[in-house]
Design a protein around this motif. Structure first.
Motif, PDB file in Angstrom:
ATOM      1  N   LEU A 190     -25.195  21.710   3.357  1.00  0.00           N
ATOM      2  CA  LEU A 190     -24.217  21.771   4.437  1.00  0.00           C
ATOM      3  C   LEU A 190     -22.833  21.286   4.011  1.00  0.00           C
ATOM      4  CD1 LEU A 190     -26.402  20.605   7.455  1.00  0.00           C
ATOM      5  CD2 LEU A 190     -25.469  22.879   7.053  1.00  0.00           C
ATOM      6  N   ARG A 191     -22.768  20.492   2.940  1.00  0.00           N
ATOM      7  CA  ARG A 191     -21.465  19.998   2.492  1.00  0.00           C
ATOM      8  C   ARG A 191     -20.862  20.910   1.420  1.00  0.00           C
ATOM      9  NH1 ARG A 191     -22.396  14.511  -0.976  1.00  0.00           N
ATOM     10  NH2 ARG A 191     -20.131  14.623  -1.014  1.00  0.00           N
ATOM     11  N   LEU A 192     -21.465  22.065   1.211  1.00  0.00           N
ATOM     12  CA  LEU A 192     -20.977  23.003   0.206  1.00  0.00           C
ATOM     13  C   LEU A 192     -19.529  23.382   0.501  1.00  0.00           C
ATOM     14  CD1 LEU A 192     -23.034  25.857  -1.300  1.00  0.00           C
ATOM     15  CD2 LEU A 192     -20.767  26.390  -0.465  1.00  0.00           C
ATOM     16  N   THR A 193     -18.669  23.219  -0.515  1.00  0.00           N
ATOM     17  CA  THR A 193     -17.235  23.455  -0.297  1.00  0.00           C
ATOM     18  C   THR A 193     -16.666  24.545  -1.196  1.00  0.00           C
ATOM     19  OG1 THR A 193     -16.714  21.691  -1.883  1.00  0.00           O
ATOM     20  CG2 THR A 193     -16.818  21.088   0.451  1.00  0.00           C
ATOM     21  N   ARG A 194     -17.519  25.180  -1.995  1.00  0.00           N
ATOM     22  CA  ARG A 194     -17.061  26.290  -2.829  1.00  0.00           C
ATOM     23  C   ARG A 194     -18.208  27.268  -3.011  1.00  0.00           C
ATOM     24  NH1 ARG A 194     -18.867  25.218  -8.183  1.00  0.00           N
ATOM     25  NH2 ARG A 194     -19.614  23.081  -8.472  1.00  0.00           N
TER      26      ARG A 194
ATOM     27  N   PHE B 259     -19.797  30.905  -5.265  1.00  0.00           N
ATOM     28  CA  PHE B 259     -20.250  31.234  -6.606  1.00  0.00           C
ATOM     29  C   PHE B 259     -19.064  31.691  -7.459  1.00  0.00           C
ATOM     30  CE2 PHE B 259     -23.743  32.559  -3.687  1.00  0.00           C
ATOM     31  CZ  PHE B 259     -24.569  31.487  -3.946  1.00  0.00           C
ATOM     32  N   SER B 260     -18.872  31.031  -8.595  1.00  0.00           N
ATOM     33  CA  SER B 260     -17.792  31.427  -9.506  1.00  0.00           C
ATOM     34  C   SER B 260     -18.309  32.476 -10.483  1.00  0.00           C
ATOM     35  CB  SER B 260     -17.273  30.197 -10.257  1.00  0.00           C
ATOM     36  OG  SER B 260     -16.776  29.241  -9.350  1.00  0.00           O
ATOM     37  N   ASN B 261     -18.835  33.559  -9.943  1.00  0.00           N
ATOM     38  CA  ASN B 261     -19.342  34.641 -10.788  1.00  0.00           C
ATOM     39  C   ASN B 261     -19.232  35.955 -10.017  1.00  0.00           C
ATOM     40  OD1 ASN B 261     -21.409  34.623  -8.915  1.00  0.00           O
ATOM     41  ND2 ASN B 261     -22.917  33.757 -10.295  1.00  0.00           N
ATOM     42  N   ILE B 262     -19.821  36.993 -10.573  1.00  0.00           N
ATOM     43  CA  ILE B 262     -19.639  38.331 -10.019  1.00  0.00           C
ATOM     44  C   ILE B 262     -20.146  38.432  -8.582  1.00  0.00           C
ATOM     45  CG2 ILE B 262     -21.840  39.258 -10.852  1.00  0.00           C
ATOM     46  CD1 ILE B 262     -18.402  41.010 -10.881  1.00  0.00           C
ATOM     47  N   LEU B 263     -21.234  37.744  -8.238  1.00  0.00           N
ATOM     48  CA  LEU B 263     -21.750  37.798  -6.872  1.00  0.00           C
ATOM     49  C   LEU B 263     -20.750  37.199  -5.890  1.00  0.00           C
ATOM     50  CD1 LEU B 263     -23.931  38.425  -4.828  1.00  0.00           C
ATOM     51  CD2 LEU B 263     -25.026  36.249  -5.400  1.00  0.00           C
ATOM     52  N   GLY B 264     -20.164  36.064  -6.266  1.00  0.00           N
ATOM     53  CA  GLY B 264     -19.177  35.448  -5.389  1.00  0.00           C
ATOM     54  C   GLY B 264     -17.985  36.350  -5.150  1.00  0.00           C
ATOM     55  N   TYR B 265     -17.542  37.079  -6.197  1.00  0.00           N
ATOM     56  CA  TYR B 265     -16.402  37.984  -6.061  1.00  0.00           C
ATOM     57  C   TYR B 265     -16.732  39.157  -5.136  1.00  0.00           C
ATOM     58  CZ  TYR B 265     -14.997  35.386 -10.214  1.00  0.00           C
ATOM     59  OH  TYR B 265     -14.695  34.386 -11.104  1.00  0.00           O
ATOM     60  N   ILE B 266     -17.978  39.602  -5.175  1.00  0.00           N
ATOM     61  CA  ILE B 266     -18.387  40.682  -4.258  1.00  0.00           C
ATOM     62  C   ILE B 266     -18.353  40.193  -2.816  1.00  0.00           C
ATOM     63  CG2 ILE B 266     -20.340  42.109  -3.511  1.00  0.00           C
ATOM     64  CD1 ILE B 266     -21.171  42.276  -6.446  1.00  0.00           C
ATOM     65  N   LEU B 267     -18.940  39.037  -2.562  1.00  0.00           N
ATOM     66  CA  LEU B 267     -19.062  38.535  -1.190  1.00  0.00           C
ATOM     67  C   LEU B 267     -17.700  38.262  -0.562  1.00  0.00           C
ATOM     68  CD1 LEU B 267     -22.098  36.084  -1.553  1.00  0.00           C
ATOM     69  CD2 LEU B 267     -22.102  38.502  -0.920  1.00  0.00           C
ATOM     70  N   MET B 268     -16.781  37.687  -1.322  1.00  0.00           N
ATOM     71  CA  MET B 268     -15.488  37.336  -0.745  1.00  0.00           C
ATOM     72  C   MET B 268     -14.588  38.564  -0.508  1.00  0.00           C
ATOM     73  SD  MET B 268     -13.400  35.574  -3.926  1.00  0.00           S
ATOM     74  CE  MET B 268     -14.660  34.334  -4.160  1.00  0.00           C
ATOM     75  N   ASN B 269     -15.023  39.722  -0.989  1.00  0.00           N
ATOM     76  CA  ASN B 269     -14.258  40.950  -0.767  1.00  0.00           C
ATOM     77  C   ASN B 269     -14.969  41.942   0.153  1.00  0.00           C
ATOM     78  OD1 ASN B 269     -11.691  40.834  -2.430  1.00  0.00           O
ATOM     79  ND2 ASN B 269     -13.207  40.253  -3.974  1.00  0.00           N
TER      80      ASN B 269
ATOM     81  N   ALA C 129     -21.268  30.877   4.535  1.00  0.00           N
ATOM     82  CA  ALA C 129     -20.803  31.880   5.498  1.00  0.00           C
ATOM     83  C   ALA C 129     -19.550  31.394   6.219  1.00  0.00           C
ATOM     84  CB  ALA C 129     -21.914  32.186   6.508  1.00  0.00           C
ATOM     85  N   LYS C 130     -19.490  30.120   6.510  1.00  0.00           N
ATOM     86  CA  LYS C 130     -18.307  29.567   7.171  1.00  0.00           C
ATOM     87  C   LYS C 130     -17.115  29.542   6.216  1.00  0.00           C
ATOM     88  CE  LYS C 130     -20.886  26.843  10.550  1.00  0.00           C
ATOM     89  NZ  LYS C 130     -21.237  25.496  11.066  1.00  0.00           N
ATOM     90  N   LEU C 131     -17.371  29.331   4.921  1.00  0.00           N
ATOM     91  CA  LEU C 131     -16.287  29.392   3.935  1.00  0.00           C
ATOM     92  C   LEU C 131     -15.724  30.808   3.842  1.00  0.00           C
ATOM     93  CD1 LEU C 131     -17.671  27.260   0.954  1.00  0.00           C
ATOM     94  CD2 LEU C 131     -15.776  26.673   2.465  1.00  0.00           C
ATOM     95  N   LEU C 132     -16.597  31.813   3.871  1.00  0.00           N
ATOM     96  CA  LEU C 132     -16.165  33.201   3.731  1.00  0.00           C
ATOM     97  C   LEU C 132     -15.327  33.664   4.922  1.00  0.00           C
ATOM     98  CD1 LEU C 132     -19.410  34.885   2.335  1.00  0.00           C
ATOM     99  CD2 LEU C 132     -17.258  34.571   1.110  1.00  0.00           C
ATOM    100  N   THR C 133     -15.675  33.193   6.111  1.00  0.00           N
ATOM    101  CA  THR C 133     -14.981  33.652   7.318  1.00  0.00           C
ATOM    102  C   THR C 133     -13.842  32.719   7.738  1.00  0.00           C
ATOM    103  OG1 THR C 133     -16.532  32.481   8.777  1.00  0.00           O
ATOM    104  CG2 THR C 133     -17.077  34.748   8.164  1.00  0.00           C
TER     105      THR C 133
END
Length: 347
Positions: A74-78, A80-90, A152-156
């Motif tokens: 729940l305290r996650l503040t960042r 994935f610094s990889n290809i999956l993270g780049y897909i999700l944030m776009n 999910a809250k970070l993405l939105t």
């Protein structure tokens, strides 16, 4: 082939972020859990499930915090610094991001599979585990479910509510804490571990997506999964040795270059899978020599050359160590067995 279950070091790192706040250091935790810190030098390295379970449970024991998985998730503040993270944030919205995560999650996590299920006006994100699989520790489940909500809250960039959390476990010791952290009812003794959302939550837009970048990243992710398949490093090394065995260079340095990684990281990954480069090389040579000895037109000297031995005598010593017989005696045994089989078939 047995399905290789792992958590990418990049995702393990998310769990370890800020672990010092609980009164232990990351080095202390890794030492007690017998995990080599050099693995963290490359985010694409993988930690096998048994080590993942051990790490999370050790963290709970050392900190005397049974809910450490939940709290760290729940305290996650960042992300994935990889290809999956780049897909999700776009992605366009949270629903698309959830769908893409289900498609490409094995890039960072093969400990289980996620599935999206429609249930009336609800969308359920389920954690799927086969009955024959080693069970995932409860601390890991906590981290995965809580981390999914936080990410999910970070993405939105917007707050939203989880409608319900379903847990397989029966223990109600910390039920109030779970309800407080998730802010919703928590149902125990369920058939699946899952998160339940209103459909409207999946319509929340992602912050500043770039659809062109998403398409490019998806192509890379698809190629990565296609190349990786269910293979572990043991299989990849074996295949690389086979292609280089005759007339090529197949030292561990050569194989590491082929797999685009350092020798040290390759050795660590093989160690985590319970093997080594030398063990794999010997197994490849043994299997290939047994195949070649069945062809009477190929001499022992030729087999030695085809297997990359510098001289025939070295091959003969190695083969006897593998099978207990010399190549000549092994071949003679094959001939005798074949004659006996032919004689029986003619009776």
């Amino acid at each position: 082939m047995k399905f290789n279950r792992y958590l990418a070091i990049a995702k393990v790192g998310l769990f370890l972020n800020g672990i010092e706040d609980y009164g232990i250091t990351e080095d202390q935790l890794l030492k007690v859990a017998d995990i080599n810190p050099l693995l963290f030098e490359a985010p694409d390295n993988r930690l096998p499930l048994e080590k993942v379970n051990l790490l999370f449970n050790t963290a709970a024991d050392l900190t005397n915090e049974p809910l450490i998985g939940l709290k760290q998730g729940l305290r996650l503040t960042r992300g994935f610094s990889n290809i999956l993270g780049y897909i999700l944030m776009n992605c366009t919205n949270l629903g698309e991001a959830a769908s893409k995560y289900c498609c490409y999650e094995r890039i960072v996590d093969s400990t289980n599979e996620y599935r999206i299920v429609t249930d009336g006006n609800n969308l359920v994100l389920e954690l799927i585990e086969d009955d024959g699989w080693e069970r995932i520790a409860g601390t890991v489940i906590d981290f995965k479910l809580a981390g999914m909500v936080a990410y999910a809250k970070l993405l939105t960039g917007k707050p939203f509510k989880v409608k319900a959390v379903n847990l397989v476990r029966q223990n109600a010791t910390f039920i109030e804490q779970y309800q407080q952290y998730f802010g919703c009812p928590v149902n125990l003794g369920q058939s699946r571990n899952s998160l339940v959302f209103d459909k409207e939550v999946f319509a929340l837009p992602i912050i500043a997506p770039n659809l062109r970048l998403k398409e490019q990243f998806e192509r890379i992710a698809f190629d990565s999964l296609k190349q990786d398949g269910d293979q572990d490093y043991t299989v990849k090394v074996a295949q690389a040795i086979v292609t280089r065995l005759t007339g090529g260079s197949f030292s561990i340095k050569d194989i590491a270059v082929t797999l685009t990684m350092s020798v040290r990281n390759l050795q660590l990954n093989l160690k985590n899978e319970g093997t080594s480069y030398i063990q794999i090389l010997n197994e490849v040579r043994k299997n290939r020599s047994v195949e070649l000895l069945q062809d009477n037109h190929v001499s022992v000297a030729e087999i030695a050359y085809l297997l990359g031995f510098s001289e025939t005598r070295s091959f003969e010593r190695a083969f006897k160590r593998w099978t207990g017989l010399s190549p000549a005696k092994y071949r003679a045994t094959l001939k005798r067995d074949k004659k006996d089989a032919d004689r029986r078939s003619n009776c």
